[in-house]
Design an enzyme around this catalytic site. Structure first.
Site, mmCIF file in Angstrom:
data_model
loop_
_atom_site.group_PDB
_atom_site.id
_atom_site.type_symbol
_atom_site.label_atom_id
_atom_site.label_comp_id
_atom_site.label_asym_id
_atom_site.label_seq_id
_atom_site.Cartn_x
_atom_site.Cartn_y
_atom_site.Cartn_z
ATOM 1 N N PRO A 146 -0.380 6.696 -3.188
ATOM 2 C CA PRO A 146 -1.137 5.927 -2.224
ATOM 3 C C PRO A 146 -0.898 6.362 -0.787
ATOM 4 C CG PRO A 146 0.342 4.571 -3.551
ATOM 5 C CD PRO A 146 0.623 5.975 -3.864
ATOM 6 N N GLU A 147 -1.970 6.597 -0.093
ATOM 7 C CA GLU A 147 -1.906 6.693 1.366
ATOM 8 C C GLU A 147 -2.437 5.365 1.884
ATOM 9 O OE1 GLU A 147 -3.347 10.427 2.970
ATOM 10 O OE2 GLU A 147 -3.225 11.347 1.004
#
Length: 271
Positions: free
Chosen positions: A2-3
């Site tokens: 996840p960014e």
DNA sequence: AGCTCACCCTGCGAGC
DNA sequence: TGCTCGCAGGGTGAGC
């Protein structure tokens, strides 16, 4: 992993099912995350009522009447609200059991994620205190980027991925934003003009916003708080597209290694 | 202070 | 089929 768009998508999908719920029970099956989960974590959280689900950079903040659980998803983590009857599978490290028989389940094969309990103001926690402004914050602008890059000889891509300088941009969106701004990822940060800083900030903001709109990128296993995959990966201009045509100029997209990370870029239109 | 590099960990696909 | 290798969305800390 996840960014910012994936973390924000998770946050949004968890807000409705979590806010107003009370934690009845906490089960920790494996404490060995990036930092070991503190021994008192379960005691702090049990009985707490969830007031809000927030986010700072890539950290999720489950705010309760007793304190805040700060959760990072690392590279392979997910946080999903599932029915209490859902079977536990490998790498389901933590269950936060709710008073509606739902379970907030933390799953992280690589264990690069982390979970902390914060008693007071989350903003003063050491991991959050020195973070750069949010990309959506008015303080994050061309003037800011220009100022912090003066005197830095590192490649601009490294600056985008340094959480002390810019938050929320990871490896996918760094490549995407640099392509959108038509800037060569190898450019020494200090050589960027003010005009190019303006352009890059606009590209970062727009890229993240578009990715949030798409529910994030699901390259391998990312799912949001309801278990749904994102689809931004199908919209990416350069990431994961080595050898394919650049959507802007038609040149073949190249793969380059900066540090230990892959960078995708187009030598035809990124200068 | 800034920069480079190693490393934390598991899983998976490619190549032999 | 089964092995080894390299790579994967992040981030810290050591050593220059």
């Amino acid at each position: 992993m996840p960014e910012l768009p994936e973390v924000e998508t998770t946050r949004r999908s968890l807000e409705a099912p979590l806010v107003g719920r009370r934690v009845t029970h906490v089960v920790v099956r494996d404490r060995r995350l990036r930092w070991p989960i503190e021994p008192d974590f379960e005691r702090h959280l049990t009985g707490a009522s969830i007031r809000a689900v927030g986010r700072r950079a890539k950290y999720l903040l489950v705010v309760t009447d007793r304190g805040t659980a700060m959760i990072h998803l690392g590279m392979s983590g997910s946080l999903v609200r599932v029915p209490g009857t859902t079977p536990v599978v490998k790498h389901d490290h933590v269950d936060i059991v709710l008073d509606d028989d739902g379970v907030l389940r933390f799953h992280d094969p690589r264990r690069f994620g982390s979970i902390h309990w914060i008693d007071g103001d989350p903003a003063s926690h050491p991991l959050l205190a020195s973070l750069a402004p949010e990309p959506s914050d008015a303080a994050f602008g061309g003037a800011y980027l220009h100022r912090i890059t003066r005197g830095r000889s590192v490649a601009i891509k490294h600056v985008l991925m340094n959480g002390q300088l810019v938050t929320g941009v990871g490896n996918i969106y760094a490549s995407e934003a640099l392509h959108a701004a038509a800037i060569d990822p190898k450019t020494a940060a200090k050589r960027l003009s003010r005009e190019r800083c303006d352009r890059l900030v606009a590209a970062v903001t727009a890229t993240l916003a578009r990715a949030i709109e798409a529910g994030g990128s699901s390259l391998r296993d990312y799912v949001d708080g309801a278990g749904n995959a994102g689809h931004f990966q199908t919209e990416s201009a350069v990431y994961g597209r080595e050898g394919l045509a650049c959507p802007r100029c038609g040149n073949a997209i190249r793969l380059l290694r900066q540090g230990q990370r892959a960078t995708y870029w187009c030598a035809g239109c990124q200068t």
